[in-house]
Structures are given as C-alpha cells and as structure tokens.
Scaffold this motif. Structure first.
Motif, mmCIF file in Angstrom:
data_model
loop_
_atom_site.group_PDB
_atom_site.id
_atom_site.type_symbol
_atom_site.label_atom_id
_atom_site.label_comp_id
_atom_site.label_asym_id
_atom_site.label_seq_id
_atom_site.Cartn_x
_atom_site.Cartn_y
_atom_site.Cartn_z
ATOM 1 N N MET A 1 25.299 36.622 38.238
ATOM 2 C CA MET A 1 25.750 37.663 39.168
ATOM 3 C C MET A 1 27.263 37.568 39.352
ATOM 4 S SD MET A 1 24.496 38.385 43.065
ATOM 5 C CE MET A 1 25.186 39.752 44.001
ATOM 6 N N ALA A 2 27.927 38.720 39.373
ATOM 7 C CA ALA A 2 29.380 38.731 39.501
ATOM 8 C C ALA A 2 29.816 38.235 40.870
ATOM 9 C CB ALA A 2 29.902 40.153 39.291
ATOM 10 N N GLN A 3 30.894 37.470 40.885
ATOM 11 C CA GLN A 3 31.458 37.027 42.151
ATOM 12 C C GLN A 3 32.312 38.139 42.741
ATOM 13 O OE1 GLN A 3 33.155 33.063 42.085
ATOM 14 N NE2 GLN A 3 32.198 32.692 40.086
ATOM 15 N N LYS A 4 32.166 38.384 44.047
ATOM 16 C CA LYS A 4 32.863 39.493 44.687
ATOM 17 C C LYS A 4 34.343 39.186 44.857
ATOM 18 C CE LYS A 4 28.822 41.154 47.227
ATOM 19 N NZ LYS A 4 28.262 41.453 48.565
ATOM 20 N N ASN A 5 35.129 40.253 44.812
ATOM 21 C CA ASN A 5 36.562 40.163 45.093
ATOM 22 C C ASN A 5 37.300 39.206 44.157
ATOM 23 O OD1 ASN A 5 36.204 41.929 47.292
ATOM 24 N ND2 ASN A 5 35.662 40.202 48.618
ATOM 25 N N LYS A 6 36.831 39.135 42.938
ATOM 26 C CA LYS A 6 37.536 38.303 41.960
ATOM 27 C C LYS A 6 37.821 39.114 40.708
ATOM 28 C CE LYS A 6 36.736 33.476 43.038
ATOM 29 N NZ LYS A 6 36.441 32.149 42.451
ATOM 30 N N TYR A 7 38.960 38.769 40.096
ATOM 31 C CA TYR A 7 39.355 39.393 38.843
ATOM 32 C C TYR A 7 39.602 38.280 37.830
ATOM 33 C CZ TYR A 7 39.896 43.627 41.583
ATOM 34 O OH TYR A 7 39.655 44.705 42.394
ATOM 35 N N TYR A 8 39.283 38.561 36.590
ATOM 36 C CA TYR A 8 39.329 37.532 35.562
ATOM 37 C C TYR A 8 40.296 37.948 34.454
ATOM 38 C CZ TYR A 8 35.072 36.383 38.045
ATOM 39 O OH TYR A 8 34.169 36.093 39.038
ATOM 40 N N TYR B 1 39.321 41.626 33.716
ATOM 41 C CA TYR B 1 37.946 42.040 33.983
ATOM 42 C C TYR B 1 37.610 41.814 35.455
ATOM 43 C CZ TYR B 1 37.679 41.947 28.920
ATOM 44 O OH TYR B 1 37.912 42.186 27.584
ATOM 45 N N ASP B 2 36.807 42.723 36.017
ATOM 46 C CA ASP B 2 36.388 42.563 37.412
ATOM 47 C C ASP B 2 34.934 42.116 37.510
ATOM 48 O OD1 ASP B 2 35.037 44.814 36.670
ATOM 49 O OD2 ASP B 2 35.995 46.146 38.127
ATOM 50 N N ASP B 3 34.366 41.698 36.393
ATOM 51 C CA ASP B 3 32.980 41.239 36.373
ATOM 52 C C ASP B 3 32.902 39.959 35.553
ATOM 53 O OD1 ASP B 3 29.923 42.353 36.744
ATOM 54 O OD2 ASP B 3 30.174 41.189 34.904
ATOM 55 N N PRO C 1 36.902 29.928 20.203
ATOM 56 C CA PRO C 1 37.742 28.723 20.071
ATOM 57 C C PRO C 1 39.014 28.818 20.923
ATOM 58 C CG PRO C 1 37.036 29.537 17.924
ATOM 59 C CD PRO C 1 36.676 30.598 18.918
ATOM 60 N N ASP C 2 39.272 27.759 21.700
ATOM 61 C CA ASP C 2 40.492 27.663 22.519
ATOM 62 C C ASP C 2 40.651 28.860 23.461
ATOM 63 O OD1 ASP C 2 41.262 25.261 21.218
ATOM 64 O OD2 ASP C 2 42.084 26.417 19.558
ATOM 65 N N ALA C 3 39.547 29.307 24.031
ATOM 66 C CA ALA C 3 39.611 30.419 24.985
ATOM 67 C C ALA C 3 40.482 30.047 26.180
ATOM 68 C CB ALA C 3 38.206 30.783 25.451
ATOM 69 N N LYS C 4 41.227 31.042 26.668
ATOM 70 C CA LYS C 4 42.103 30.814 27.816
ATOM 71 C C LYS C 4 41.860 31.924 28.826
ATOM 72 C CE LYS C 4 46.974 30.114 29.073
ATOM 73 N NZ LYS C 4 48.374 30.140 28.582
ATOM 74 N N TYR C 5 41.384 31.541 30.024
ATOM 75 C CA TYR C 5 41.062 32.545 31.038
ATOM 76 C C TYR C 5 41.127 31.903 32.424
ATOM 77 C CZ TYR C 5 36.472 30.265 30.908
ATOM 78 O OH TYR C 5 35.460 29.342 30.963
ATOM 79 N N LYS C 6 41.188 32.750 33.460
ATOM 80 C CA LYS C 6 41.279 32.250 34.829
ATOM 81 C C LYS C 6 40.913 33.364 35.797
ATOM 82 C CE LYS C 6 44.478 29.977 38.052
ATOM 83 N NZ LYS C 6 45.869 29.518 38.263
ATOM 84 N N SER C 7 40.368 32.983 36.959
ATOM 85 C CA SER C 7 40.010 33.962 37.988
ATOM 86 C C SER C 7 41.118 34.079 39.026
ATOM 87 C CB SER C 7 38.705 33.555 38.679
ATOM 88 O OG SER C 7 38.871 32.343 39.395
ATOM 89 N N PHE C 8 41.234 35.278 39.617
ATOM 90 C CA PHE C 8 42.225 35.547 40.667
ATOM 91 C C PHE C 8 41.558 36.336 41.789
ATOM 92 C CE2 PHE C 8 44.597 34.772 36.845
ATOM 93 C CZ PHE C 8 45.708 34.065 37.265
ATOM 94 N N SER D 1 42.931 38.715 43.657
ATOM 95 C CA SER D 1 43.352 40.109 43.788
ATOM 96 C C SER D 1 43.703 40.680 42.421
ATOM 97 C CB SER D 1 44.558 40.240 44.718
ATOM 98 O OG SER D 1 45.715 39.698 44.115
ATOM 99 N N LYS D 2 43.599 41.997 42.328
ATOM 100 C CA LYS D 2 43.922 42.666 41.075
ATOM 101 C C LYS D 2 45.402 42.524 40.768
ATOM 102 C CE LYS D 2 43.456 47.090 38.686
ATOM 103 N NZ LYS D 2 42.966 48.493 38.792
ATOM 104 N N GLU D 3 46.228 42.592 41.821
ATOM 105 C CA GLU D 3 47.683 42.494 41.628
ATOM 106 C C GLU D 3 48.063 41.141 41.024
ATOM 107 O OE1 GLU D 3 46.681 45.639 44.276
ATOM 108 O OE2 GLU D 3 46.194 43.498 44.395
ATOM 109 N N ALA D 4 47.428 40.066 41.540
ATOM 110 C CA ALA D 4 47.717 38.728 41.028
ATOM 111 C C ALA D 4 47.255 38.595 39.578
ATOM 112 C CB ALA D 4 47.043 37.677 41.891
ATOM 113 N N ALA D 5 46.119 39.206 39.265
ATOM 114 C CA ALA D 5 45.599 39.138 37.908
ATOM 115 C C ALA D 5 46.515 39.875 36.941
ATOM 116 C CB ALA D 5 44.187 39.724 37.859
ATOM 117 N N VAL D 6 46.981 41.058 37.347
ATOM 118 C CA VAL D 6 47.872 41.844 36.500
ATOM 119 C C VAL D 6 49.175 41.086 36.245
ATOM 120 C CG1 VAL D 6 49.278 43.939 36.373
ATOM 121 C CG2 VAL D 6 46.901 44.072 37.143
#
Length: 218
Positions: free
Chosen positions: A1-8, A19-21, A33-40, A42-47
């Motif tokens: 299930m997607a976590q609310k109010n998070k952007y990836y 992504y918002d899901d 391989p060597d995936a790089k990702y993080k959650s934020f 707010s959308k502004e912080a993610a952008v």
C-alpha cells in the motif's frame, strides 16, 4: 500500500523520475543494478532533489534521452537528434595502453556501416590513431571526388594536427611501431600536399553519447 504524503525520486532505475506511489517506484528499482532512489515528504522537495544542480539535471535528462534512442541491435537512432548530420562519416581511434595496441576506423553515421578499419598495430597512441583516422577519411573522400561529406571526430588533438598540416606526436619510434611511423609519414605528406574541403565537425559526446565509430572500450 502506498504511503501517504510521500514522493519518491528515482535517479537510477528503469525509468528515472518522480513518483507519488511506492508501488510505481518499486517497479522502477526492484532488481535494477545500483538503483538510486529516496522518499521525500513534499513534491517540491522531490523535484528539487531530482533536478539537483543545473549540470546534474542536464546529465540526467541526457542519459534518459540517449537511453530512449537505443535500438534493438544496440545502435542509436540518430534520426531523433536533428543536430546530427546523418550523411557524415564518423572516425575514432583506440589504444590499449600508452603506447599500446592501436587501431582506428570510420563508419557511416546513418547506419553504423564500417567503411575502413586499420589495426591493431603495436606501440601506438590514441592521438595518433585518431589523427590517422581523420586523414584516412579525408583522403578517401578526396579520392572519390567528394568535397561535401562532413567528418565527425571527438579528438581536438587530431583536428589541430590536421589544421597545422602534420602530426606532433611525442611517440618514440621502435621496431614494433615502424609501420605506424610509415603511415604517419604518408599522412603528413598527404595533408601538406592537399587542401581537402570537407567539413570536420566535433562530435558532441556529452549530448549525443559516444561517437558512432567508438570501439566501446571505455
């Protein structure tokens, strides 16, 4: 299930982006391989994180664009880049060591078809290979009475040596590289006795990826 109010943010994955899901994000990075990702939060912080500095943003966008140009046979579809002259020849050299085994070749930009390939030859350098490749292409076009077909190279040194009408290499002659020096002597004589008109163009590697004649050893 997607976590609310998070952007990836996915910097490295199957399809980099924001992504918002969580499930959508996971699809891009799971097993990559060597995936790089993080959650934020707010959308502004993610952008802002995805864009990074201007150079980082350009690099990400360029990498995505080049990936989208890849065809099934591994070549790139250069028809999607209007700045590239598809009728041109691309030349490149390679050397395993300095000095080392040296070779060079020329290919058609439109379809990657190899036009000439010389080497490997011992005790050469990359600069010498790229100079000889450029002279080879110029002489070939001159012999065919073709003064309009452009030649792409990614070597500033080779262009300078052609402009100055001769190779300025510091490579030392050896028994092994005698053939290379014979080729250099002929190339120098040719460029000093001819005035080819074909445009010599710089290949924009940061924006277009490796030159079509690249040997793929980087």
């Amino acid at each position: 299930m997607a976590q609310k109010n998070k952007y990836y943010v996915v910097w490295q994955g199957r399809c980099p982006g924001i992504y918002d899901d969580w499930e959508d994000c996971l699809e891009q990075v799971n097993g990559f391989p060597d995936a790089k990702y993080k959650s934020f939060k707010s959308k502004e912080a993610a952008v802002a994180a995805f864009r990074g500095t201007g150079e980082e943003e350009e690099e990400i966008l360029t990498r995505i664009a080049l990936k989208n140009l890849e065809m099934e046979d591994g070549r790139r579809d250069y028809t999607q880049i209007p700045e590239i002259n598809l009728s041109a020849i691309a030349v490149d050299g390679a050397c395993s060591g300095n000095p080392g085994m040296m070779e060079y070749r020329g290919v058609r930009v439109i379809d990657g078809q190899e036009i000439f390939h010389v080497g490997p030859l011992p005790d050469g350098t990359n600069n010498v290979a790229e100079y000889l490749a450029l002279i080879h292409a110029l002489a070939l076009l001159f012999r065919n009475n073709d003064s309009t077909t452009p030649i792409y190279t990614d070597s500033a040194t080779a262009v300078a040596w052609v402009r100055n009408r001769g190779c300025r290499t510091q490579l030392a002659p050896t028994q092994q590289n005698q053939k290379i020096f014979e080729m250099l002597a002929r190339a120098n004589v040719w460029i000093r006795s001819h005035s080819p008109m074909n445009p010599i163009l710089r290949w924009n590697t940061p924006m277009w990826g490796e030159i079509p004649a690249d040997f793929g050893r980087k």
